[in-house]
Design a protein around this motif. Structure first.
Motif, PDB file in Angstrom:
ATOM      1  N   LEU A 250       0.862  -1.219  -0.018  1.00 53.21           N
ATOM      2  CA  LEU A 250      -0.018  -0.082  -0.105  1.00 53.21           C
ATOM      3  C   LEU A 250       1.016   1.145  -0.052  1.00 53.21           C
ATOM      4  N   GLY A 251       2.240   1.113  -0.181  1.00 57.49           N
ATOM      5  CA  GLY A 251       3.019   2.205  -0.519  1.00 57.49           C
ATOM      6  C   GLY A 251       3.575   2.637   1.115  1.00 57.49           C
ATOM      7  N   PRO A 252       4.472   3.671   0.987  1.00 57.80           N
ATOM      8  CA  PRO A 252       5.318   4.360   2.242  1.00 57.80           C
ATOM      9  C   PRO A 252       4.144   4.847   3.241  1.00 57.80           C
ATOM     10  N   PHE A 253       4.556   4.716   4.581  1.00 60.21           N
ATOM     11  CA  PHE A 253       3.721   5.165   5.572  1.00 60.21           C
ATOM     12  C   PHE A 253       4.675   5.567   6.841  1.00 60.21           C
ATOM     13  N   LEU A 254       4.982   4.786   7.938  1.00 65.72           N
ATOM     14  CA  LEU A 254       5.916   5.249   8.877  1.00 65.72           C
ATOM     15  C   LEU A 254       7.284   5.623   8.331  1.00 65.72           C
ATOM     16  N   ALA A 255       7.632   5.174   7.144  1.00 67.84           N
ATOM     17  CA  ALA A 255       8.885   5.510   6.296  1.00 67.84           C
ATOM     18  C   ALA A 255       9.194   7.264   6.198  1.00 67.84           C
ATOM     19  N   LYS A 256       7.883   7.728   6.080  1.00 72.84           N
ATOM     20  CA  LYS A 256       7.748   9.123   5.691  1.00 72.84           C
ATOM     21  C   LYS A 256       7.004  10.109   6.552  1.00 72.84           C
ATOM     22  N   ASN A 257       6.136   9.496   7.401  1.00 73.05           N
ATOM     23  CA  ASN A 257       5.332  10.254   8.061  1.00 73.05           C
ATOM     24  C   ASN A 257       5.630  11.071   9.282  1.00 73.05           C
ATOM     25  N   PHE A 258       6.960  10.800   9.668  1.00 70.15           N
ATOM     26  CA  PHE A 258       7.371  11.298  10.987  1.00 70.15           C
ATOM     27  C   PHE A 258       7.749  12.694  10.968  1.00 70.15           C
ATOM     28  N   HIS A 259       8.136  13.195   9.821  1.00 73.43           N
ATOM     29  CA  HIS A 259       8.521  14.689   9.515  1.00 73.43           C
ATOM     30  C   HIS A 259       8.630  15.062   8.129  1.00 73.43           C
ATOM     31  N   THR A 260       8.173  16.259   7.775  1.00 76.19           N
ATOM     32  CA  THR A 260       8.136  16.932   6.590  1.00 76.19           C
ATOM     33  C   THR A 260       8.666  18.163   6.590  1.00 76.19           C
ATOM     34  N   SER A 261       9.780  18.593   6.081  1.00 73.35           N
ATOM     35  CA  SER A 261      10.190  20.131   6.522  1.00 73.35           C
ATOM     36  C   SER A 261       9.562  20.793   5.077  1.00 73.35           C
ATOM     37  N   VAL A 262       9.183  22.149   5.339  1.00 72.51           N
ATOM     38  CA  VAL A 262       8.923  23.181   3.883  1.00 72.51           C
ATOM     39  C   VAL A 262       9.487  24.195   4.558  1.00 72.51           C
ATOM     40  N   SER A 263      10.161  25.209   3.275  1.00 74.39           N
ATOM     41  CA  SER A 263      10.404  26.349   3.675  1.00 74.39           C
ATOM     42  C   SER A 263       9.336  27.447   3.725  1.00 74.39           C
ATOM     43  N   PRO A 264       9.542  28.239   4.901  1.00 79.52           N
ATOM     44  CA  PRO A 264       8.418  28.894   5.498  1.00 79.52           C
ATOM     45  C   PRO A 264       7.740  30.174   4.359  1.00 79.52           C
ATOM     46  N   TRP A 265       8.291  30.362   3.337  1.00 79.01           N
ATOM     47  CA  TRP A 265       7.764  31.449   2.583  1.00 79.01           C
ATOM     48  C   TRP A 265       6.997  30.969   1.396  1.00 79.01           C
ATOM     49  N   VAL A 266       5.939  31.429   0.946  1.00 78.66           N
ATOM     50  CA  VAL A 266       5.291  30.850  -0.289  1.00 78.66           C
ATOM     51  C   VAL A 266       5.748  32.032  -1.225  1.00 78.66           C
ATOM     52  N   VAL A 267       6.416  31.644  -2.212  1.00 76.93           N
ATOM     53  CA  VAL A 267       6.929  32.355  -3.427  1.00 76.93           C
ATOM     54  C   VAL A 267       5.687  32.133  -4.287  1.00 76.93           C
ATOM     55  N   THR A 268       4.814  33.297  -4.517  1.00 74.33           N
ATOM     56  CA  THR A 268       3.581  33.073  -5.318  1.00 74.33           C
ATOM     57  C   THR A 268       3.836  32.625  -6.800  1.00 74.33           C
ATOM     58  N   ALA A 269       2.802  32.257  -7.284  1.00 74.78           N
ATOM     59  CA  ALA A 269       2.711  32.140  -8.755  1.00 74.78           C
ATOM     60  C   ALA A 269       2.918  33.050  -9.462  1.00 74.78           C
ATOM     61  N   GLU A 270       2.435  34.313  -9.266  1.00 78.84           N
ATOM     62  CA  GLU A 270       2.726  35.472  -9.710  1.00 78.84           C
ATOM     63  C   GLU A 270       4.158  35.883  -9.748  1.00 78.84           C
ATOM     64  N   ALA A 271       4.812  35.896  -8.567  1.00 83.78           N
ATOM     65  CA  ALA A 271       6.350  35.939  -8.602  1.00 83.78           C
ATOM     66  C   ALA A 271       7.096  34.982  -9.605  1.00 83.78           C
ATOM     67  N   MET A 272       6.603  33.960  -9.691  1.00 88.68           N
ATOM     68  CA  MET A 272       7.407  33.006 -10.574  1.00 88.68           C
ATOM     69  C   MET A 272       7.060  33.056 -11.979  1.00 88.68           C
ATOM     70  N   ALA A 273       6.162  33.921 -12.465  1.00 90.76           N
ATOM     71  CA  ALA A 273       5.776  34.193 -13.778  1.00 90.76           C
ATOM     72  C   ALA A 273       7.209  34.353 -14.927  1.00 90.76           C
ATOM     73  N   PRO A 274       8.095  35.165 -14.392  1.00 91.46           N
ATOM     74  CA  PRO A 274       9.317  35.256 -15.481  1.00 91.46           C
ATOM     75  C   PRO A 274      10.236  34.002 -15.411  1.00 91.46           C
ATOM     76  N   PHE A 275      10.016  33.114 -14.723  1.00 90.38           N
ATOM     77  CA  PHE A 275      10.669  31.807 -14.555  1.00 90.38           C
ATOM     78  C   PHE A 275      10.237  30.745 -15.118  1.00 90.38           C
ATOM     79  N   ARG A 276       9.129  30.804 -15.897  1.00 91.85           N
ATOM     80  CA  ARG A 276       8.360  29.806 -16.500  1.00 91.85           C
ATOM     81  C   ARG A 276       9.115  29.430 -17.933  1.00 91.85           C
ATOM     82  N   VAL A 277       9.380  28.371 -18.035  1.00 87.26           N
ATOM     83  CA  VAL A 277       9.805  27.939 -19.502  1.00 87.26           C
ATOM     84  C   VAL A 277       9.012  26.818 -20.021  1.00 87.26           C
ATOM     85  N   ALA A 278       9.514  26.216 -21.070  1.00 88.69           N
ATOM     86  CA  ALA A 278       8.829  25.151 -21.869  1.00 88.69           C
ATOM     87  C   ALA A 278       9.056  23.879 -21.068  1.00 88.69           C
ATOM     88  N   GLN A 279       8.096  23.086 -21.072  1.00 85.99           N
ATOM     89  CA  GLN A 279       8.166  21.510 -20.419  1.00 85.99           C
ATOM     90  C   GLN A 279       9.442  21.022 -21.494  1.00 85.99           C
TER      91      GLN A 279
END
Lengths: 431, 431
Positions: A250-279
């Motif tokens: 059924l996939g990963p469970f206790l191997a992952k769910n003890f902690h996940t870290s994120v950087s605290p600032w949300v760089v908005t989709a709007e801020a990211m507009a100039p950095f979008r490139v072709a897939q």
């Protein structure tokens, strides 16, 4: 709809805030949103500018009404629930307030040194989903299990994902306690319970969901962009020994769910507009995605030009005053599926996403070793230990190690913007 | 600690509420908690008694202070966060108020006919985790994939579980929209996107988490009972065609997260005390669980004597005025791991559970066909269709089908108590 480029992205724009100009992460072209507190004060919304935090409730009267109405809560969920146009209006106003010297007198009293602030999770996370769109990571890991057939047949058709644990997502800086768990050595008769001996990190991009969708109502791929509020860095800490023993069927469970870290600032989709490139085009012979996952505009601008970097500092390095070592450098363009494809796939069965939900991309490894996004790949499952300047070696993470993810969006003629650090130190397992 | 039996369970106790005595689900020995609303009114806490709902905020002044202080919110999360002793005090007081004729004048004005109430989810669900502890189900499903080796080597060591989707958990009665998704016929070159052709149900017990634990702090098995607030029925709707195509290597995702139904009343751990029985001994040759999962008291009283039943009513049966057919009858004692073992395993790596989290047991099938808990098992993956009294057949669920789960706890010399129905009707897929 993918946000467009406007004057808030103008490289000639500067801020009157000391230290904003030339800041590696938070020049006035970025304006990421977050939740912070000061000693004794409530959690509240802020914007990072240089090494300062702008206290948004303090200047609510200067902000567009829709956004200002969302500032009475200790999370960004209400703000993210607004139509993207309201976030755009907020960004334009913030850019004006922080660029135009005429606003300085009114705004400067709401600036705080970031060092005096505690940064929290930006949202109350309803659900956290982790994907697996880093194809080189999938290949590298798959090869360790199935040398002749690393990618399963569904990989190039389905943006593979699974649900993670929302409660244990933590902001950067919160230490990671080494987890206990079951692991079974290949030659052992029975599993044993104890501290993970194969603790690893995973370098990922996090996507914060903006506007949600109702249960039963999919999100067409042409509209997926309107449901993305912004981006962060995400470290999907992984206990490889637990994972190998527990993950079937059924996939990963206790191997992952003890902690996940994120950087605290949300760089908005709007801020990211100039950095979008072709897939990047799919390799010759790969199948064309099914129609519900295909959008020409998304293919043209759906990838993110973000340089990613991972640094390790061991306790011995800290004591010796040695700088951290760089474990890898890669790029967020190493995604086989775009963010829009992830969002649309997730909701394609009617599953309801909500403002403040968190999506992880999965580990973003480059094709070559210098850009591998986990120790499992870099040391080939521990078979090829890393040598460090202290004379230490690492197969997996040790207690006292500090791991830091960084990401910088770059494009020709643009001021680079950063995601801010995602860092944590490993603490010993509890008895 | 597992709750004990007290005078609230006394079979001689009766209620002055008309219809409570002899009620199949909600006699005065049950007193389940839920969240309801009446037209134009707020969501608020209630207790089911017979065919009535007791409006708790209306009688807050008569209730123990700790519980009464939790009644200003539209969920039971705050109540579930209290120490179990406060829930016991609430139960004793409710039993007194609803049994003793002297309280009738004060309490009766707070009773509403359940038919005039809308029942909601009892909690804001932080995280939903689904387990896989029905060993006969695991055997039946495993045999369809791996005839010689149905159970994977970890099954008898690890209470296998995975994270589900919290946002799409819905109370009984909310219709299920047939999901669209990717599925690939075994002989097809490529997958196709469209409505699931193998829509199934799964009969499960739901466990509502009470008191939580801090990140990094496991729950010893002897204390697991204090973290369980109560029980419900849970239907883990499953699109078997999506599941087969998407589930490797990270587990079920869109095959499950389009909808999960729960019965709306929380039958408290206290109410369930008389129906606790010894966990069936492990078959000869099965390994002894690792020490962190072993507790003699839990083995002696960790299983739940709940009879489970699944009924199907098709649109044609409704039109013809035919009663629903019973698809299966089984027992919640068909769990290879106890609820305490599930809770302790979940937190064994430091993962933090929170009040109002939902745990599913996994499908609870009996060893024999009459007690199989899904159509996948009953029709052997569709190979042996069911015949219905209308002349219809079913391999999987069709649009218009209504599926109902029921559960009744029984023990010698005790008044049976029910979990209430968990029901939903299948609506056609949206274009």
């Amino acid at each position: 709809m993918i946000p467009g480029i406007d004057d808030t992205h103008n490289p000639a724009r500067t801020s009157w805030v000391p230290g904003a100009e030339g800041h590696p992460d938070f020049p006035v072209q970025n304006l990421p949103l977050g939740i912070f507190s000061t000693p004794g004060g409530p959690r509240r919304a802020g914007v990072a500018i240089g090494d300062s935090v702008l206290d948004l409730p303090l200047i609510a009267a200067l902000l567009p009404r829709a956004a200002a109405a969302c500032l009475s809560t200790p999370t960004l969920n209400a703000l993210f629930a607004l139509p993207a146009a309201d976030r755009v209006a907020l960004r334009r106003r913030l850019s004006e307030l922080l660029s135009d010297e005429s606003h300085r007198a009114a705004v400067e009293p709401a600036l705080l040194p970031v060092a005096s602030c505690t940064l929290h999770l930006p949202c109350a996370i309803g659900d956290y989903t982790d994907f697996y769109v880093g194809i080189h990571h999938a290949n590298n890991i798959g090869r360790q299990f199935r040398p002749d057939n690393p990618l399963l047949p569904n990989y190039k058709w389905v943006p593979i994902g699974y649900h993670g644990r929302a409660s244990s997502v933590q902001p950067s800086g919160v230490p990671v306690v080494r987890p206990n768990g079951q692991r079974k050595a290949p030659d052992a008769d029975a599993p044993a319970f104890g501290p993970s001996a194969r603790l690893d990190y995973e370098l990922e991009l996090g996507v914060w969901v903006g506007r949600g969708n109702d249960l039963g109502t999919p999100i067409p791929i042409g509209e997926a962009g309107e449901h993305v509020a912004g981006f962060c860095l995400l470290n999907d800490w992984s206990a490889r020994d637990f994972q190998a023993w527990e993950y079937q069927p059924l996939g990963p469970f206790l191997a992952k769910n003890f902690h996940t870290s994120v950087s605290p600032w949300v760089v908005t989709a709007e801020a990211m507009a100039p950095f979008r490139v072709a897939q990047p085009p799919r390799p010759e012979g790969d199948p064309h995605p099914l129609p519900y996952l295909w959008d020409e505009a998304d293919q043209a601008r759906g990838a993110l030009s973000i340089e990613l970097e991972v640094q390790l500092e061991t306790a011995a390095m800290r004591e010796a005053g040695l700088p951290p070592v760089t474990l890898s450098r890669g790029s967020a363009t190493n995604m086989y599926w775009t963010v829009a494809q992830i969002v649309t796939h997730h909701a394609s069965n009617g599953c309801n996403l909500a403002p403040g939900d968190l999506l992880g991309t999965g580990t973003l490894s480059a094709p070559e070793r210098e850009g591998f996004g986990s120790l499992m790949e870099i040391t080939r499952g521990g078979a090829e230990p890393l040598s460090l300047p202290t004379g230490e070696t690492r197969r997996f993470l040790e207690d006292g190690d500090t791991l830091t993810l960084r990401g910088t969006a770059r494009a020709d003629g643009r001021v680079p913007i950063g995601l801010g650090a995602c860092t944590a130190t490993i603490l010993p397992a509890r008895a």
